[in-house]
Scaffold this active site. Structure first.
Site, PDB file in Angstrom:
ATOM      1  N   LYS A  46       1.580  -6.277   9.109  1.00 36.83           N
ATOM      2  CA  LYS A  46       2.436  -6.918   8.311  1.00 36.83           C
ATOM      3  C   LYS A  46       3.747  -7.679   9.317  1.00 36.83           C
ATOM      4  O   LYS A  46       3.882  -8.931   8.884  1.00 36.83           O
ATOM      5  CB  LYS A  46       3.005  -5.975   7.524  1.00 36.83           C
ATOM      6  CG  LYS A  46       2.420  -5.206   6.540  1.00 36.83           C
ATOM      7  CD  LYS A  46       3.398  -4.437   5.447  1.00 36.83           C
ATOM      8  CE  LYS A  46       4.101  -3.225   6.228  1.00 36.83           C
ATOM      9  NZ  LYS A  46       3.428  -2.307   6.872  1.00 36.83           N
ATOM     10  N   ARG A  67       8.333  -0.336  -1.311  1.00 31.70           N
ATOM     11  CA  ARG A  67       7.481   0.509  -0.880  1.00 31.70           C
ATOM     12  C   ARG A  67       7.085   1.554  -1.797  1.00 31.70           C
ATOM     13  O   ARG A  67       6.425   2.521  -1.541  1.00 31.70           O
ATOM     14  CB  ARG A  67       7.815   1.284   0.420  1.00 31.70           C
ATOM     15  CG  ARG A  67       7.251   0.706   1.683  1.00 31.70           C
ATOM     16  CD  ARG A  67       7.987   1.620   2.784  1.00 31.70           C
ATOM     17  NE  ARG A  67       7.427   1.992   4.022  1.00 31.70           N
ATOM     18  CZ  ARG A  67       7.662   0.999   5.184  1.00 31.70           C
ATOM     19  NH1 ARG A  67       8.157   0.018   5.074  1.00 31.70           N
ATOM     20  NH2 ARG A  67       6.903   1.477   6.227  1.00 31.70           N
ATOM     21  N   ARG A  81       0.860   0.723  20.205  1.00 33.58           N
ATOM     22  CA  ARG A  81       1.770  -0.171  19.920  1.00 33.58           C
ATOM     23  C   ARG A  81       3.130  -0.020  20.603  1.00 33.58           C
ATOM     24  O   ARG A  81       3.636   0.980  20.972  1.00 33.58           O
ATOM     25  CB  ARG A  81       1.938  -0.103  18.482  1.00 33.58           C
ATOM     26  CG  ARG A  81       3.024  -0.986  17.951  1.00 33.58           C
ATOM     27  CD  ARG A  81       3.084  -1.259  16.395  1.00 33.58           C
ATOM     28  NE  ARG A  81       3.844  -0.290  15.643  1.00 33.58           N
ATOM     29  CZ  ARG A  81       3.745  -0.373  14.389  1.00 33.58           C
ATOM     30  NH1 ARG A  81       3.631  -1.365  13.610  1.00 33.58           N
ATOM     31  NH2 ARG A  81       4.967   0.677  13.750  1.00 33.58           N
ATOM     32  N   ARG A 115       8.040   3.097  19.504  1.00 33.08           N
ATOM     33  CA  ARG A 115       8.883   3.390  18.406  1.00 33.08           C
ATOM     34  C   ARG A 115       8.617   5.033  18.362  1.00 33.08           C
ATOM     35  O   ARG A 115       7.640   5.583  18.337  1.00 33.08           O
ATOM     36  CB  ARG A 115       8.439   2.799  17.059  1.00 33.08           C
ATOM     37  CG  ARG A 115       8.952   1.302  16.872  1.00 33.08           C
ATOM     38  CD  ARG A 115       8.402   0.776  15.558  1.00 33.08           C
ATOM     39  NE  ARG A 115       8.290   1.552  14.574  1.00 33.08           N
ATOM     40  CZ  ARG A 115       8.026   1.018  13.155  1.00 33.08           C
ATOM     41  NH1 ARG A 115       7.790  -0.194  13.160  1.00 33.08           N
ATOM     42  NH2 ARG A 115       7.935   1.955  12.142  1.00 33.08           N
ATOM     43  N   ARG A 132       3.358   9.132   7.883  1.00 30.17           N
ATOM     44  CA  ARG A 132       3.406   7.650   7.271  1.00 30.17           C
ATOM     45  C   ARG A 132       2.326   7.099   6.478  1.00 30.17           C
ATOM     46  O   ARG A 132       2.454   6.542   5.413  1.00 30.17           O
ATOM     47  CB  ARG A 132       3.964   6.858   8.514  1.00 30.17           C
ATOM     48  CG  ARG A 132       5.114   7.206   9.060  1.00 30.17           C
ATOM     49  CD  ARG A 132       5.584   6.434  10.337  1.00 30.17           C
ATOM     50  NE  ARG A 132       5.617   4.855  10.210  1.00 30.17           N
ATOM     51  CZ  ARG A 132       5.225   4.067  11.230  1.00 30.17           C
ATOM     52  NH1 ARG A 132       4.729   4.674  12.643  1.00 30.17           N
ATOM     53  NH2 ARG A 132       5.153   3.026  11.076  1.00 30.17           N
TER      54      ARG A 132
END
Ligand code: AMP
Length: 222
Positions: free
Chosen positions: A13, A88, A127, A160, A171
């Protein structure tokens, strides 16, 4: 134009919303980025949001909706918006619809980036991002030119804290339970376009641009 990106954590996204906003001169509103800024700056919102984010839970609706409404009322948002990470859950989607309706607007297009779970997990684990300009990297699929440094601004890259494996699992679960029902909500509104997010980034971008162009021509949306 008001575009919403839907998809699980790691579906791309942020990457796609950034390039779409650049291409069409729209404002990119990423609630995760706004919340991380609030945490970093030590604001009252940041202090309230921090624990939820570290656990991979959603930050309470009243806080997030107020933050988004504040952002949407800034003058640049009149150019059009690409929303990334909001709504969300159904209550957030209804709050967004209400706020847009009051401004004579509506969500024009929802891009759903569909990616298999196993791919999401490996993407999130590798990531890295630039803390300054937010450029995303991946150890394997899109490493920086110089290891550990941002190509654009040279800052040391960071991971992160919520990309740790246990938080990633939570998540993904939160996404399935609370966010995935939005697919049906927007499908019923006739604004949902599904894109296979498990393809090379330029190909995903090409399909998203095609959906935006179809919308601009006033053609079929889904
Ligand atoms: P993201 O960068 O979009 O993956 O968001 C990171 C974290 O910020 C999420 O795991 C949530 O804790 C919080 N967050 C971001 N957007 C929202 C939202 N719309 N509602 C509630 N929490 C959010």
């Amino acid at each position: 134009m008001f575009v919403v990106f839907l998809g699980a954590p790691g579906s791309g996204k942020g990457t796609q919303a950034t390039s779409l906003a650049e291409k069409y001169g729209l404002v990119h509103v990423a609630t995760g980025d706004l919340l991380r800024d609030a945490v970093r700056l030590g604001t009252e919102l940041g202090a309230k949001a921090r624990g939820y984010m570290e656990r991979g839970e959603l930050v309470p609706d009243d806080l997030v909706v107020a933050m988004v409404m504040d952002r949407l009322s800034q003058p640049d948002a009149a150019r059009g918006v690409v929303m990334d990470g909001f709504p969300r859950n159904l209550d957030q989607a209804r709050a967004l619809d209400r706020a847009l309706r009051e401004r004579g607007l509506a969500v024009d297009l929802v891009i759903y980036l569909r990616v298999p779970d196993a791919v999401l997990v490996s993407r999130l684990a590798g990531r890295w991002e630039c803390p300054s300009c937010r450029t995303p990297y991946h150890e394997v699929s899109s490493p920086p030119r110089v290891a550990g440094k941002c190509d654009r601004c040279g800052q040391p890259l960071v991971q992160r804290p919520d990309d740790r494996p246990d938080t990633v699992r939570r998540r993904l679960q939160v996404y399935l339970e609370q966010t995935a029902p939005l697919l049906e909500y927007y499908r019923e509104q006739g604004v949902l376009v599904e894109v296979d997010g498990d393809q090379p980034i330029p190909e995903v971008s090409r399909q998203i641009v095609a959906a935006v162009e179809a919308l601009k021509r006033g053609g079929p949306r889904g």
